[in-house]
Design a protein around this motif. Structure first.
Motif, PDB file in Angstrom:
ATOM      1  N   PHE A 263       0.850  -1.194   0.000  1.00 51.55           N
ATOM      2  CA  PHE A 263       0.000   0.000   0.000  1.00 51.55           C
ATOM      3  C   PHE A 263       0.887   1.247   0.000  1.00 51.55           C
ATOM      4  O   PHE A 263       2.075   1.175   0.318  1.00 51.55           O
ATOM      5  N   ASP A 264       0.308   2.390  -0.371  1.00 49.18           N
ATOM      6  CA  ASP A 264       1.061   3.636  -0.501  1.00 49.18           C
ATOM      7  C   ASP A 264       1.315   4.237   0.883  1.00 49.18           C
ATOM      8  O   ASP A 264       0.381   4.644   1.574  1.00 49.18           O
ATOM      9  N   LEU A 265       2.579   4.298   1.272  1.00 51.33           N
ATOM     10  CA  LEU A 265       2.929   4.834   2.585  1.00 51.33           C
ATOM     11  C   LEU A 265       2.608   6.318   2.709  1.00 51.33           C
ATOM     12  O   LEU A 265       2.419   6.822   3.818  1.00 51.33           O
ATOM     13  N   ASN A 266       2.573   7.028   1.596  1.00 52.74           N
ATOM     14  CA  ASN A 266       2.235   8.455   1.632  1.00 52.74           C
ATOM     15  C   ASN A 266       0.728   8.691   1.652  1.00 52.74           C
ATOM     16  O   ASN A 266       0.283   9.830   1.786  1.00 52.74           O
ATOM     17  N   ASP A 267      -0.043   7.618   1.516  1.00 53.90           N
ATOM     18  CA  ASP A 267      -1.508   7.691   1.592  1.00 53.90           C
ATOM     19  C   ASP A 267      -2.023   6.411   2.235  1.00 53.90           C
ATOM     20  O   ASP A 267      -2.753   5.631   1.616  1.00 53.90           O
ATOM     21  N   PRO A 268      -1.643   6.148   3.499  1.00 50.74           N
ATOM     22  CA  PRO A 268      -1.886   4.843   4.111  1.00 50.74           C
ATOM     23  C   PRO A 268      -3.322   4.563   4.520  1.00 50.74           C
ATOM     24  O   PRO A 268      -3.634   3.450   4.936  1.00 50.74           O
ATOM     25  N   PHE A 269      -4.196   5.569   4.419  1.00 49.72           N
ATOM     26  CA  PHE A 269      -5.587   5.354   4.821  1.00 49.72           C
ATOM     27  C   PHE A 269      -6.510   5.181   3.620  1.00 49.72           C
ATOM     28  O   PHE A 269      -7.731   5.215   3.756  1.00 49.72           O
ATOM     29  N   THR A 270      -5.921   4.994   2.448  1.00 47.98           N
ATOM     30  CA  THR A 270      -6.690   4.662   1.248  1.00 47.98           C
ATOM     31  C   THR A 270      -6.492   3.184   0.947  1.00 47.98           C
ATOM     32  O   THR A 270      -5.361   2.718   0.837  1.00 47.98           O
ATOM     33  N   LEU A 271      -7.591   2.452   0.804  1.00 50.89           N
ATOM     34  CA  LEU A 271      -7.510   1.009   0.599  1.00 50.89           C
ATOM     35  C   LEU A 271      -6.824   0.688  -0.721  1.00 50.89           C
ATOM     36  O   LEU A 271      -7.072   1.344  -1.743  1.00 50.89           O
ATOM     37  N   ASN A 272      -5.958  -0.325  -0.708  1.00 57.30           N
ATOM     38  CA  ASN A 272      -5.243  -0.713  -1.929  1.00 57.30           C
ATOM     39  C   ASN A 272      -6.042  -1.676  -2.793  1.00 57.30           C
ATOM     40  O   ASN A 272      -5.556  -2.145  -3.813  1.00 57.30           O
ATOM     41  N   THR A 273      -7.276  -1.962  -2.379  1.00 55.78           N
ATOM     42  CA  THR A 273      -8.140  -2.865  -3.152  1.00 55.78           C
ATOM     43  C   THR A 273      -8.969  -2.128  -4.181  1.00 55.78           C
ATOM     44  O   THR A 273      -9.619  -2.754  -5.022  1.00 55.78           O
ATOM     45  N   GLY A 274      -8.963  -0.793  -4.112  1.00 55.02           N
ATOM     46  CA  GLY A 274      -9.788  -0.008  -5.019  1.00 55.02           C
ATOM     47  C   GLY A 274     -11.221   0.101  -4.556  1.00 55.02           C
ATOM     48  O   GLY A 274     -12.060   0.716  -5.217  1.00 55.02           O
ATOM     49  N   GLU A 275     -11.519  -0.480  -3.393  1.00 58.45           N
ATOM     50  CA  GLU A 275     -12.884  -0.451  -2.864  1.00 58.45           C
ATOM     51  C   GLU A 275     -13.232   0.957  -2.406  1.00 58.45           C
ATOM     52  O   GLU A 275     -12.396   1.677  -1.850  1.00 58.45           O
ATOM     53  N   ASP A 276     -14.496   1.357  -2.632  1.00 60.82           N
ATOM     54  CA  ASP A 276     -14.965   2.679  -2.247  1.00 60.82           C
ATOM     55  C   ASP A 276     -15.176   2.713  -0.736  1.00 60.82           C
ATOM     56  O   ASP A 276     -16.073   2.057  -0.203  1.00 60.82           O
ATOM     57  N   ALA A 277     -14.336   3.469  -0.047  1.00 58.21           N
ATOM     58  CA  ALA A 277     -14.404   3.517   1.419  1.00 58.21           C
ATOM     59  C   ALA A 277     -15.707   4.132   1.906  1.00 58.21           C
ATOM     60  O   ALA A 277     -16.157   3.837   3.019  1.00 58.21           O
ATOM     61  N   SER A 278     -16.330   4.990   1.085  1.00 55.13           N
ATOM     62  CA  SER A 278     -17.570   5.654   1.513  1.00 55.13           C
ATOM     63  C   SER A 278     -18.730   4.677   1.660  1.00 55.13           C
ATOM     64  O   SER A 278     -19.722   4.974   2.325  1.00 55.13           O
ATOM     65  N   SER A 279     -18.608   3.506   1.039  1.00 58.06           N
ATOM     66  CA  SER A 279     -19.678   2.499   1.125  1.00 58.06           C
ATOM     67  C   SER A 279     -19.543   1.635   2.377  1.00 58.06           C
ATOM     68  O   SER A 279     -20.381   0.775   2.639  1.00 58.06           O
ATOM     69  N   LEU A 280     -18.478   1.858   3.166  1.00 55.10           N
ATOM     70  CA  LEU A 280     -18.228   1.052   4.357  1.00 55.10           C
ATOM     71  C   LEU A 280     -18.566   1.836   5.621  1.00 55.10           C
ATOM     72  O   LEU A 280     -18.455   3.059   5.650  1.00 55.10           O
ATOM     73  N   THR A 281     -18.981   1.118   6.653  1.00 55.16           N
ATOM     74  CA  THR A 281     -19.152   1.747   7.953  1.00 55.16           C
ATOM     75  C   THR A 281     -17.770   2.024   8.539  1.00 55.16           C
ATOM     76  O   THR A 281     -16.755   1.497   8.062  1.00 55.16           O
ATOM     77  N   ASP A 282     -17.724   2.841   9.578  1.00 55.74           N
ATOM     78  CA  ASP A 282     -16.439   3.158  10.201  1.00 55.74           C
ATOM     79  C   ASP A 282     -15.744   1.894  10.686  1.00 55.74           C
ATOM     80  O   ASP A 282     -14.529   1.746  10.549  1.00 55.74           O
ATOM     81  N   GLU A 283     -16.522   0.985  11.252  1.00 59.74           N
ATOM     82  CA  GLU A 283     -15.945  -0.260  11.758  1.00 59.74           C
ATOM     83  C   GLU A 283     -15.428  -1.130  10.615  1.00 59.74           C
ATOM     84  O   GLU A 283     -14.335  -1.702  10.705  1.00 59.74           O
ATOM     85  N   GLU A 284     -16.189  -1.218   9.530  1.00 60.54           N
ATOM     86  CA  GLU A 284     -15.767  -2.007   8.371  1.00 60.54           C
ATOM     87  C   GLU A 284     -14.513  -1.414   7.736  1.00 60.54           C
ATOM     88  O   GLU A 284     -13.614  -2.157   7.321  1.00 60.54           O
ATOM     89  N   LEU A 285     -14.455  -0.086   7.660  1.00 57.83           N
ATOM     90  CA  LEU A 285     -13.281   0.569   7.073  1.00 57.83           C
ATOM     91  C   LEU A 285     -12.040   0.310   7.922  1.00 57.83           C
ATOM     92  O   LEU A 285     -10.967   0.005   7.388  1.00 57.83           O
TER      93      LEU A 285
END
Length: 574
Positions: A263-285
């Protein structure tokens, strides 16, 4: 007379009460002015002093050759002091425009009555300088540092990353926090009772002390090449993940540790799967991020499969229950109690010596020698080789071996354990244990941290690690070197053969749980030169599609890596 006497008594009582009260007030005043003076002096200073922290530059992380793997970028922190703002509307307009923030959000912070309110952190220096040029009363622009990784996703799960407070979160960044963090500085300004800075009074400044540099055993070139090789096989086999580990079996130095997809160390909170984080709950993310940050080489366990036959053979040789000339017969299976446990070759290998058995990776042969050794002694060697304790690698979150209790090991459990099933270990545990078997019997501590350097690159501390001797005898070690070299030159590991080099190794193919899912882990462990191991490597392919045998798909990966890495390390052809 009665009235006079009564009035005198009243006056005396009132006078005595006044004396008591005044004495109490005087006593309290004396206590405050003499015995509690220091406390109130500090309160007064706090009232008239405003502190602004100066972040210390975090120490760099460099590879064994000095290549910078983690460094810092200068950023700015934008704050406002409510009591000093002269034109709030201009301040709101400028900050919301330059920082691309919502005007209502900025207004709320600007109009908030507080000593200091932080508007934005990690602002790039160019923007910070532009805001400073406006020279707005009450607006403070302080320089800060943000962690920067020049190679983005290189060794992401090993290096780790920092949070908004510049503290390590995972990997080396958190393990060596005390080395890297440095000491923050401080700017002290004097204000009046209204909180307005006094003109003509100089600021007191405590300069920050930068953190030390951490030099690691990783080699940028080897890591980058292994990562490219792992990505190639990941895409080719449409696998779930691929891990590659390269280390020096003589001292435990790790040259490369790859877990793709990284995963990108300069952007470590973006999923490397390409999944849309907005579709996940906080716990799922958070669960998805935690999974993305896991280092499979140390955090996850797996059934090692036939690579574990190295340990089984070594235990039997040490115990004296096995001779290389012993002969066996493989019909393609063994009946153990009520179970029919198969060999990977359905028709069987027929009559074979032990040497041929290890070359063929024949399960019945290893079940026979394991059952001959017995559950109790097998468990003792399992313990002696260090498989029941952690390797103590200098990375956080190492998982332990998942093993049967000694009293629960029956005949079936023992039979399956001999060829690496029904228990789980980490890849780093397998690499360290095999290292101790092929290096003459010394169990090393795997590590990445090599030395602590100062700003000029001088060594402040050379990091030392423990070793344990007598894992196996020198005779057993030399025998295993020869046997494993024959596995590559004549047996199931022939796809790892590299002309000009003697390579020892062992293939493995294990099925994951539940067995009904038909998912496999293909792996190969190899070392070179076989008679004097200087490098040991592991390739582990999780859930490959199509052909999944370790000797077919994992062994060639390590062969190609060694074709480039061995000359690079100065290991000459023989």
């Amino acid at each position: 007379m009665k009235n006079r006497t009564y009035n005198r008594k009243k006056i005396l009582v009132v006078f005595l009460c006044a004396v008591v009260i005044l004495s109490g007030l005087i006593g309290r005043l004396v206590y405050l002015m003499i015995f509690d003076a220091e406390y109130y002096q500090e309160l007064a200073e706090d009232l008239h002093e405003r502190e602004r922290e100066i972040k210390a530059a975090r120490g760099e992380i460099v590879d064994r050759n000095g290549v910078v793997l983690a460094t810092n970028r200068t950023v700015c922190t934008i704050s406002v002091v409510h009591s000093q703002i002269e034109d709030p509307e201009t301040v709101i307009s400028v900050l919301s425009s330059e920082l691309s923030l919502d005007e209502a959000e900025v207004r709320e912070k600007v109009e908030k009555v507080s000593s200091m309110e932080r508007i934005e952190t990690n602002v790039d220096k160019e923007t910070g300088d532009k805001i400073r040029e406006y020279d707005l009363a009450g607006v403070k622009v302080d320089e800060d540092y943000k962690r920067y990784y020049p190679f983005d996703d290189l060794a992401s799960r090993v290096l780790g990353f920092t949070g908004g407070d510049n503290q390590g979160i995972i990997g080396l960044e958190v393990k060596y926090e005390d080395v890297l963090k440095g000491t923050n500085g401080m700017i002290l300004t004097v204000t009046d009772a209204r909180g307005i800075e006094l003109e003509g009074v100089a600021e007191d400044r405590i300069e920050p002390v930068a953190g030390d540099t951490l030099q690691v055993s990783l080699d940028y070139n080897i890591q980058a090449y292994c990562q490219q090789a792992a990505m190639n096989v990941l895409e080719e086999k449409q696998a779930e993940a691929v891990s590659i580990l390269l280390m020096n079996p003589q001292n435990g130095e790790i040259y490369a540790m790859v877990n793709v997809p990284e995963f990108d160390l300069n952007d470590p909170f973006t999923l490397n799967t390409g999944e849309d984080a907005s579709s996940l709950t906080d716990e799922e993310l958070q669960d998805a991020l935690n999974q993305m940050w896991r280092n499979r080489c140390i955090n996850d366990t797996y059934e090692p499969g036939s690579v574990f036959k190295i340990i089984t053979a070594s235990a039997c040789l040490e115990a004296g229950t096995l001779s290389l000339d012993d002969t066996f017969y493989c019909p393609g299976y063994r009946i153990v109690e009520d179970r029919k446990i198969r060999c990977h070759k359905v028709g069987g290998h027929g009559q074979e010596t032990f040497v041929q058995g290890i070359q063929n990776s024949c399960n019945p042969v290893f079940m026979d020698i394991g059952l001959e050794l017995g559950a109790e002694r097998f468990y003792e060697y399992f313990e002696k080789f260090g498989l029941l304790k952690l390797t103590n690698i200098d990375l956080p979150g190492e998982a332990g071996t998942i093993m049967h209790r000694k009293e629960d090991i029956g005949t079936v459990e023992l039979a399956t354990m001999t060829f690496g099933q029904s228990f789980q270990v980490t890849p780093i545990q397998m690499a360290v244990t095999v290292s101790s078997i092929i290096n003459g019997g010394t169990r090393v501590t795997p590590h990445i941290g090599a030395a602590v350097l100062d700003e000029e690159g001088n060594t402040v501390e050379k990091l030392e690690y423990e070793t344990e001797s007598d894992a196996v005898s020198k005779e057993t070690s030399e025998t295993m070197q020869t046997l494993l070299e024959s596995v590559v030159s004549e047996g199931s590991g022939k796809n790892a053969y590299l002309e000009g080099y003697s390579i020892g190794g062992k293939t493995a193919t294990s099925q994951t749980l539940p067995r009904s899912a038909n998912k496999y882990i293909s792996s190969f462990l190899g070392f070179a030169p076989a008679d004097d191991p200087q490098i040991l490597g592991m390739v582990i392919i999780h859930d490959p599609q199509g052909v999944y045998y370790g000797g077919t798909i994992a062994a060639p990966v390590l062969r190609d890596i060694y074709d480039n890495v061995l000359p690079y390390l100065g290991i000459e052809k023989n």
